[in-house]
Design an enzyme around this catalytic site. Structure first.
Site, PDB file in Angstrom:
ATOM      1  N   LYS A 162      20.120  30.627  19.349  1.00 24.37           N
ATOM      2  CA  LYS A 162      19.252  29.504  19.659  1.00 24.37           C
ATOM      3  C   LYS A 162      19.258  29.247  21.168  1.00 24.37           C
ATOM      4  O   LYS A 162      20.310  29.206  21.810  1.00 24.37           O
ATOM      5  CB  LYS A 162      19.709  28.254  18.917  1.00 24.37           C
ATOM      6  CG  LYS A 162      19.523  28.331  17.403  1.00 24.37           C
ATOM      7  CD  LYS A 162      18.057  28.326  17.018  1.00 24.37           C
ATOM      8  CE  LYS A 162      17.893  28.216  15.508  1.00 24.37           C
ATOM      9  NZ  LYS A 162      16.464  28.160  15.115  1.00 24.37           N
ATOM     10  N   LYS A 266       8.017  31.934   6.757  1.00 17.91           N
ATOM     11  CA  LYS A 266       9.150  31.155   6.236  1.00 17.91           C
ATOM     12  C   LYS A 266       8.711  30.367   5.004  1.00 17.91           C
ATOM     13  O   LYS A 266       7.743  29.613   5.059  1.00 17.91           O
ATOM     14  CB  LYS A 266       9.653  30.227   7.333  1.00 17.91           C
ATOM     15  CG  LYS A 266      10.902  29.448   7.015  1.00 17.91           C
ATOM     16  CD  LYS A 266      11.271  28.533   8.172  1.00 17.91           C
ATOM     17  CE  LYS A 266      11.639  29.301   9.425  1.00 17.91           C
ATOM     18  NZ  LYS A 266      12.031  28.396  10.540  1.00 17.91           N
TER      19      LYS A 266
END
Length: 352
Positions: A162, A266
């Site tokens: 991230k 997703k």
């Protein structure tokens, strides 16, 4: 096949092992929604949604209320009519993606359990094991080193990092992780935190350090498709669209504007059936597919893994949400391999 007699929705609170920070904020627990549907033949189907307002646009309270309201549509309907049912749900509750994902999953799970088949078979293949990466959130270099070392020791060969705050700090985190796990394949997820210029600066600095990246995911704001395309032109690393793609129409736009090399389809944004449509669009345009997740338990994660196994379409798999929980709803094991089974998605929640 039988009709759906009852739908229930309830909160599912899942504490995390450690805080999870991305550019959009910090989570200490997953405040999810668990949906159950019962059929007149006595079959139970389970579904889960993991709302996160900066990503899905829903609070948990709103998602829970939507899932409960969905009972008016679902109850009394034949479970084999799942496709029309899902279309009605999504048109009735536009934008409530976590809630409708949970309801859709519960309905598909019930259908497959009544048929005695694995959910993956609905998408074209057997329920084979699926390998995931491990995500390292926004942390300092020392903590990043600790987490990368633990992941590599645990058998993870793919790491997702991230980023999206300070470019210099992001670079140092990636360098620390690469040094701790030099053989791991690295993916970068900026969660909309950069501009095209910042993304190019980051990519250039990483290249100068001699580090190869598999991809950079959603570096710019979701609505900025032109900026995403600009980023793709600026950098040599493949660019993935994530928050920019919720619907098949979004995927078509990304393809037309040549904005990405990879689409993250997703289930937490789109639901299983729409993900299959997005996969078809991506493959038709010669784009790679990635599957991602929210902070879901085995209910949501195994549902996604069944779609991965069934379609055989995903080059990149990021399904580590339940590996970040202090306790899952079942004993789902450890490490990068998800062992999935049927009927349905194979998960009957116990530990909650």
């Amino acid at each position: 096949m039988s009709r759906i007699t009852e739908l229930t929705a309830e909160p599912l609170d899942l504490p995390l092992t450690e805080p999870f920070e991305i550019s959009l904020g910090v989570q200490h627990e997953a405040a999810n929604v668990l949906v159950t549907v019962e059929t007149e033949s006595g079959v139970t189907g389970y579904g889960e949604g993991s709302p996160l307002a900066p990503v899905t646009g829903e609070t948990r309270e709103a998602a829970l209320a939507t899932a409960q309201a969905a009972a008016d549509i679902v109850e009394g309907r034949p479970v084999e009519g799942y496709r029309a049912l899902v279309e009605e749900l999504r048109s009735t509750f536009p934008g409530m993606v976590s809630a409708t994902f949970a309801v859709e999953t519960a309905v598909l799970d019930a259908f497959c359990r009544e048929k005695g088949i694995a959910l993956s078979e609905l998408f074209g293949g057997p329920p084979e094991p699926v390998e995931t990466d491990m995500t390292i959130p926004i942390v300092g270099p020392e903590d990043a080193t600790r987490r990368a070392t633990a992941a590599a020791t645990g058998g993870y060969e793919h790491l997702k990092i991230k980023t999206g705050n300070d470019v210099t700090e992001d670079v140092e985190r990636v360098v620390a992780i690469h040094e701790a796990a030099p053989d791991a394949a690295l993916k970068i997820d900026a969660n909309q935190g950069w501009t095209p210029k910042e993304t190019a600066e980051f990519a250039d600095e990483i290249a100068e350090r001699g580090i190869e990246l598999d991809l950079i995911e959603q570096p710019v704001a979701a609505a900025d498709i032109a900026g995403l395309a600009d980023t793709r032109r600026r950098v040599d690393v493949p660019i993935a669209a994530d928050e920019a793609v919720f619907t098949p129409a979004d995927a078509v736009r990304v393809v037309r504007e040549e904005a990405a090399d990879i689409i993250n389809a997703k289930l937490g944004k789109s639901g299983p059936l729409a993900v299959a449509e997005i996969v078809g669009i991506a493959k038709g345009a010669n784009l790679d597919c990635m599957v991602g997740c929210m902070l879901e338990s085995a209910v949501g994660i195994h549902t996604s893994a069944h779609v991965v196994a069934g379609t055989g379409a995903f080059s990149y798999v990021d399904l580590d949400g339940n590996r970040l929980l202090a306790e899952d709803v079942i004993d789902s094991g450890e490490g990068p391999m998800h062992e999935i089974s049927g009927p349905g998605h194979g998960v009957t929640p116990e530990n909650w």
